[in-house]
Design a protein around this motif. Structure first.
Motif, PDB file in Angstrom:
ATOM      1  N   LEU A   1       0.827  -1.210   0.000  1.00 20.23           N
ATOM      2  CA  LEU A   1       0.000   0.000   0.000  1.00 20.23           C
ATOM      3  C   LEU A   1       0.860   1.258   0.000  1.00 20.23           C
ATOM      4  O   LEU A   1       0.508   2.259  -0.618  1.00 20.23           O
ATOM      5  N   GLN A   2       1.980   1.197   0.708  1.00 19.88           N
ATOM      6  CA  GLN A   2       2.810   2.395   0.840  1.00 19.88           C
ATOM      7  C   GLN A   2       3.713   2.607  -0.367  1.00 19.88           C
ATOM      8  O   GLN A   2       3.822   3.708  -0.880  1.00 19.88           O
ATOM      9  N   GLU A   3       4.344   1.532  -0.779  1.00 23.60           N
ATOM     10  CA  GLU A   3       5.351   1.672  -1.843  1.00 23.60           C
ATOM     11  C   GLU A   3       4.789   1.395  -3.230  1.00 23.60           C
ATOM     12  O   GLU A   3       5.438   1.655  -4.229  1.00 23.60           O
ATOM     13  N   ARG A   4       3.604   0.797  -3.270  1.00 28.22           N
ATOM     14  CA  ARG A   4       2.984   0.426  -4.544  1.00 28.22           C
ATOM     15  C   ARG A   4       3.882  -0.528  -5.337  1.00 28.22           C
ATOM     16  O   ARG A   4       4.022  -0.415  -6.550  1.00 28.22           O
ATOM     17  N   GLU A   5       4.558  -1.386  -4.606  1.00 28.46           N
ATOM     18  CA  GLU A   5       5.369  -2.401  -5.275  1.00 28.46           C
ATOM     19  C   GLU A   5       5.403  -3.678  -4.435  1.00 28.46           C
ATOM     20  O   GLU A   5       5.093  -3.654  -3.246  1.00 28.46           O
ATOM     21  N   PHE A   6       5.734  -4.792  -5.073  1.00 27.19           N
ATOM     22  CA  PHE A   6       5.792  -6.082  -4.386  1.00 27.19           C
ATOM     23  C   PHE A   6       6.883  -6.917  -5.035  1.00 27.19           C
ATOM     24  O   PHE A   6       7.368  -6.614  -6.131  1.00 27.19           O
ATOM     25  N   ARG A   7       7.225  -7.983  -4.348  1.00 28.82           N
ATOM     26  CA  ARG A   7       8.270  -8.860  -4.886  1.00 28.82           C
ATOM     27  C   ARG A   7       7.731 -10.289  -4.932  1.00 28.82           C
ATOM     28  O   ARG A   7       7.361 -10.847  -3.889  1.00 28.82           O
ATOM     29  N   PRO A   8       7.670 -10.876  -6.134  1.00 31.89           N
ATOM     30  CA  PRO A   8       7.202 -12.267  -6.205  1.00 31.89           C
ATOM     31  C   PRO A   8       8.176 -13.197  -5.475  1.00 31.89           C
ATOM     32  O   PRO A   8       9.362 -12.881  -5.376  1.00 31.89           O
ATOM     33  N   VAL A   9       7.688 -14.300  -4.969  1.00 34.67           N
ATOM     34  CA  VAL A   9       8.541 -15.247  -4.242  1.00 34.67           C
ATOM     35  C   VAL A   9       9.631 -15.746  -5.203  1.00 34.67           C
ATOM     36  O   VAL A   9       9.333 -16.120  -6.335  1.00 34.67           O
ATOM     37  N   GLY A  10      10.852 -15.681  -4.737  1.00 35.17           N
ATOM     38  CA  GLY A  10      11.980 -16.150  -5.558  1.00 35.17           C
ATOM     39  C   GLY A  10      12.590 -15.066  -6.434  1.00 35.17           C
ATOM     40  O   GLY A  10      13.649 -15.275  -7.028  1.00 35.17           O
ATOM     41  N   SER A  11      11.924 -13.901  -6.521  1.00 39.39           N
ATOM     42  CA  SER A  11      12.457 -12.840  -7.381  1.00 39.39           C
ATOM     43  C   SER A  11      13.337 -11.896  -6.557  1.00 39.39           C
ATOM     44  O   SER A  11      13.112 -11.716  -5.356  1.00 39.39           O
ATOM     45  N   LEU A  12      14.316 -11.294  -7.214  1.00 44.84           N
ATOM     46  CA  LEU A  12      15.187 -10.363  -6.502  1.00 44.84           C
ATOM     47  C   LEU A  12      14.732  -8.926  -6.715  1.00 44.84           C
ATOM     48  O   LEU A  12      15.192  -8.016  -6.040  1.00 44.84           O
ATOM     49  N   THR A  13      13.823  -8.750  -7.658  1.00 43.85           N
ATOM     50  CA  THR A  13      13.422  -7.365  -7.963  1.00 43.85           C
ATOM     51  C   THR A  13      11.965  -7.089  -7.579  1.00 43.85           C
ATOM     52  O   THR A  13      11.119  -7.992  -7.589  1.00 43.85           O
ATOM     53  N   GLN A  14      11.744  -5.831  -7.284  1.00 42.15           N
ATOM     54  CA  GLN A  14      10.392  -5.376  -6.946  1.00 42.15           C
ATOM     55  C   GLN A  14       9.633  -5.086  -8.238  1.00 42.15           C
ATOM     56  O   GLN A  14      10.228  -4.679  -9.230  1.00 42.15           O
ATOM     57  N   ARG A  15       8.303  -5.286  -8.193  1.00 44.66           N
ATOM     58  CA  ARG A  15       7.489  -4.914  -9.364  1.00 44.66           C
ATOM     59  C   ARG A  15       6.501  -3.835  -8.950  1.00 44.66           C
ATOM     60  O   ARG A  15       5.903  -3.922  -7.883  1.00 44.66           O
ATOM     61  N   LYS A  16       6.321  -2.884  -9.825  1.00 45.07           N
ATOM     62  CA  LYS A  16       5.385  -1.788  -9.550  1.00 45.07           C
ATOM     63  C   LYS A  16       3.955  -2.245  -9.869  1.00 45.07           C
ATOM     64  O   LYS A  16       3.743  -2.983 -10.834  1.00 45.07           O
ATOM     65  N   VAL A  17       3.015  -1.832  -9.074  1.00 45.79           N
ATOM     66  CA  VAL A  17       1.603  -2.083  -9.413  1.00 45.79           C
ATOM     67  C   VAL A  17       0.779  -0.842  -9.117  1.00 45.79           C
ATOM     68  O   VAL A  17       1.148  -0.034  -8.267  1.00 45.79           O
ATOM     69  N   GLU A  18      -0.347  -0.755  -9.816  1.00 45.40           N
ATOM     70  CA  GLU A  18      -1.271   0.353  -9.554  1.00 45.40           C
ATOM     71  C   GLU A  18      -2.619  -0.305  -9.228  1.00 45.40           C
ATOM     72  O   GLU A  18      -3.321  -0.745 -10.140  1.00 45.40           O
ATOM     73  N   ILE A  19      -2.892  -0.453  -7.941  1.00 45.37           N
ATOM     74  CA  ILE A  19      -4.177  -1.081  -7.596  1.00 45.37           C
ATOM     75  C   ILE A  19      -4.937  -0.230  -6.590  1.00 45.37           C
ATOM     76  O   ILE A  19      -4.338   0.504  -5.807  1.00 45.37           O
ATOM     77  N   ARG A  20      -6.234  -0.367  -6.664  1.00 45.02           N
ATOM     78  CA  ARG A  20      -7.070   0.223  -5.608  1.00 45.02           C
ATOM     79  C   ARG A  20      -7.331  -0.916  -4.618  1.00 45.02           C
ATOM     80  O   ARG A  20      -7.657  -2.044  -5.034  1.00 45.02           O
ATOM     81  N   VAL A  21      -7.189  -0.615  -3.315  1.00 44.09           N
ATOM     82  CA  VAL A  21      -7.424  -1.648  -2.317  1.00 44.09           C
ATOM     83  C   VAL A  21      -8.720  -1.355  -1.566  1.00 44.09           C
ATOM     84  O   VAL A  21      -8.919  -0.256  -1.046  1.00 44.09           O
ATOM     85  N   ILE A  22      -9.587  -2.345  -1.578  1.00 40.56           N
ATOM     86  CA  ILE A  22     -10.797  -2.262  -0.746  1.00 40.56           C
ATOM     87  C   ILE A  22     -10.718  -3.448   0.210  1.00 40.56           C
ATOM     88  O   ILE A  22     -10.443  -4.576  -0.213  1.00 40.56           O
ATOM     89  N   ALA A  23     -10.912  -3.176   1.493  1.00 42.09           N
ATOM     90  CA  ALA A  23     -10.863  -4.254   2.482  1.00 42.09           C
ATOM     91  C   ALA A  23     -12.206  -4.325   3.200  1.00 42.09           C
ATOM     92  O   ALA A  23     -12.904  -3.321   3.330  1.00 42.09           O
ATOM     93  N   ALA A  24     -12.561  -5.525   3.620  1.00 44.21           N
ATOM     94  CA  ALA A  24     -13.836  -5.678   4.337  1.00 44.21           C
ATOM     95  C   ALA A  24     -13.656  -6.637   5.498  1.00 44.21           C
ATOM     96  O   ALA A  24     -12.802  -7.538   5.446  1.00 44.21           O
ATOM     97  N   THR A  25     -14.436  -6.407   6.528  1.00 48.12           N
ATOM     98  CA  THR A  25     -14.444  -7.369   7.637  1.00 48.12           C
ATOM     99  C   THR A  25     -15.717  -7.237   8.472  1.00 48.12           C
ATOM    100  O   THR A  25     -16.327  -6.173   8.518  1.00 48.12           O
ATOM    101  N   HIS A  26     -16.085  -8.362   9.097  1.00 44.16           N
ATOM    102  CA  HIS A  26     -17.215  -8.312  10.027  1.00 44.16           C
ATOM    103  C   HIS A  26     -16.677  -8.121  11.447  1.00 44.16           C
ATOM    104  O   HIS A  26     -17.439  -7.978  12.395  1.00 44.16           O
ATOM    105  N   ARG A  27     -15.347  -8.136  11.576  1.00 39.37           N
ATOM    106  CA  ARG A  27     -14.750  -8.021  12.913  1.00 39.37           C
ATOM    107  C   ARG A  27     -14.617  -6.570  13.351  1.00 39.37           C
ATOM    108  O   ARG A  27     -14.605  -5.662  12.531  1.00 39.37           O
ATOM    109  N   ASP A  28     -14.420  -6.394  14.664  1.00 38.63           N
ATOM    110  CA  ASP A  28     -14.141  -5.087  15.232  1.00 38.63           C
ATOM    111  C   ASP A  28     -12.618  -4.912  15.162  1.00 38.63           C
ATOM    112  O   ASP A  28     -11.887  -5.422  16.003  1.00 38.63           O
ATOM    113  N   LEU A  29     -12.151  -4.203  14.135  1.00 39.30           N
ATOM    114  CA  LEU A  29     -10.703  -4.135  13.897  1.00 39.30           C
ATOM    115  C   LEU A  29      -9.960  -3.423  15.028  1.00 39.30           C
ATOM    116  O   LEU A  29      -8.823  -3.768  15.328  1.00 39.30           O
ATOM    117  N   ILE A  30     -10.618  -2.448  15.644  1.00 40.61           N
ATOM    118  CA  ILE A  30      -9.970  -1.739  16.759  1.00 40.61           C
ATOM    119  C   ILE A  30      -9.655  -2.739  17.874  1.00 40.61           C
ATOM    120  O   ILE A  30      -8.568  -2.729  18.459  1.00 40.61           O
TER     121      ILE A  30
END
Ligand SMILES: Nc1ncnc2c1ncn2[C@@H]1O[C@H](COP(=O)(O)OP(=O)(O)OP(=O)(O)O)[C@@H](O)[C@H]1O
Ligand SMILES: [Mg+2]
Length: 333
Positions: free
Chosen positions: A126-155
């Motif tokens: 979320l912060q860097e907008r990048e991730f690293r696939p397992v086994g890869s040495l390099t980061q990949r850039k992505v542009e995604i919108r993140v929506i999260a949901a839960t029935h739990r009380d996150l606090i």
């Protein structure tokens, strides 16, 4: 269904104030790329809202990610993919869910179930907008919108140490609370009508059946209501759906409610000359004719301080008829 109607309602059926408000939020959120956190009990429509946000300005894919199933050694590769030979059995490189969501929306369903080690990686994404696939040495850039949901009380989860505070803040930019169905009674009628239209347009609920549904608490929310309607139309030849056609959970609830009402009415019974309390009336709002007649007689006698001749006159019936009815209703003692 009229497509224009789907567009303006975002597929979210309901006319209650909270649902109208949520439609406005969907509209605004849909035009931005900021994260959204959807909170609400199971079956309240969190996924419907997530898809609606994505669809406002649909670009890329909508990828649901079931956080509860992200367990075990493969969860990281499931999310971020892996390179060829990254681990035993990784014969081919594989794209993860995040990459599939690139340019679109990743919907983290039941985010409260995301293992803590994955929470760190999601925060980084979320912060860097990048991730690293397992086994890869390099980061990949992505542009995604993140929506999260839960029935739990996150606090509470944060307090218990099972959910990271920094991730909570990152997700909690815009929060939508989906109220339980029992707190938006008007939506029950509208949703039931819509589900009937969809499954069996010839069918109608009797007023009594609808009243029973309005007094039920729907722990499974809209999903339970949808199942209830589907079940009723499947199991009955219609076109009228009665209380006896309702699922047993709704019928048991109604029976328990009636029993409680009866016991309140009986324990509060102040004697034959008092006007019966409203609690004794069935929840459908329909008062049996005999009960209305009994109430009218009691009121007339109360008004005339027990003078039966004047009471009969007020009621528009003869004296002998009044005596007969007093006997019938056991009010003659
Ligand atoms: N307002 C609504 N209008 C129309 N259908 C709805 C609405 N809310 C929920 N539904 C329907 O109810 C069912 C449950 O909705 P959904 O999956 O979005 O709930 P949820 O909050 O994600 O539940 P869970 O927490 O169990 O995953 C779906 O079939 C969905 O289409
Ligand atoms: Mg869901």
């Amino acid at each position: 269904m009229n497509p224009a109607c789907v567009d303006s309602s975002h597929g979210l059926v309901g006319e209650s104030q909270p649902i109208r408000q949520i439609r406005k939020q969907i509209e605004k959120l849909g035009r931005s790329r900021s994260p959204a956190l959807l909170l609400g009990e199971s079956g309240t429509g969190k996924e419907v809202v997530a898809r609606a946000i994505h669809n406002v300005n649909a670009c890329g894919n909508f990828i649901p990610i079931d956080c509860g199933s992200l367990v075990g050694p493969l969860m990281e590769s499931e999310l971020f993919g892996h390179t060829r030979g990254a681990f035993t059995g990784a014969a081919e490189a594989k794209r993860g869910l995040i990459e599939l969501a690139d340019g679109g929306t990743a919907f983290f369903d039941e985010i409260g179930d995301l293992p803590v080690e994955m929470q760190v990686k999601l925060l980084r994404l979320l912060q860097e907008r990048e991730f690293r696939p397992v086994g890869s040495l390099t980061q990949r850039k992505v542009e995604i919108r993140v929506i999260a949901a839960t029935h739990r009380d996150l606090i509470r989860e944060v307090e218990r140490g099972t959910f990271r505070l920094d991730l909570f803040y990152r997700l909690n930019v815009v929060t939508i609370h989906l109220p339980p169905l029992r707190d938006r009674l008007e939506d029950i009628t509208v949703l039931a009508g819509r589900f009937l239209d969809r499954h069996a347009p010839r069918y109608t609920l009797t007023n009594e059946a609808l009243d029973a549904m309005l007094s039920y608490d729907w722990p499974g929310n809209v999903r339970e209501l949808q199942n209830c309607i589907e079940r009723m139309v499947t199991m009955n030849s219609g076109p009228l759906l009665h209380v006896s056609d309702l699922p047993s959970a709704v019928q048991h609830h109604l029976a328990a409610r009636r029993a409680a009402q009866m016991s309140v009415a009986v324990s509060a019974d102040p004697g034959p000359l008092a006007v019966p309390r409203m609690q004794a009336i069935p929840p459908s709002g329909i008062i049996p004719l005999m009960e209305m007649e009994r109430q009218a007689i009691l009121q007339a006698l109360e008004y005339t301080k027990g003078d039966r001749v004047i009471a009969a006159h007020l009621l528009g019936i003869g004296r002998t008829t009044l005596y007969r009815k007093l006997k019938e209703y056991r009010l003659d003692s």
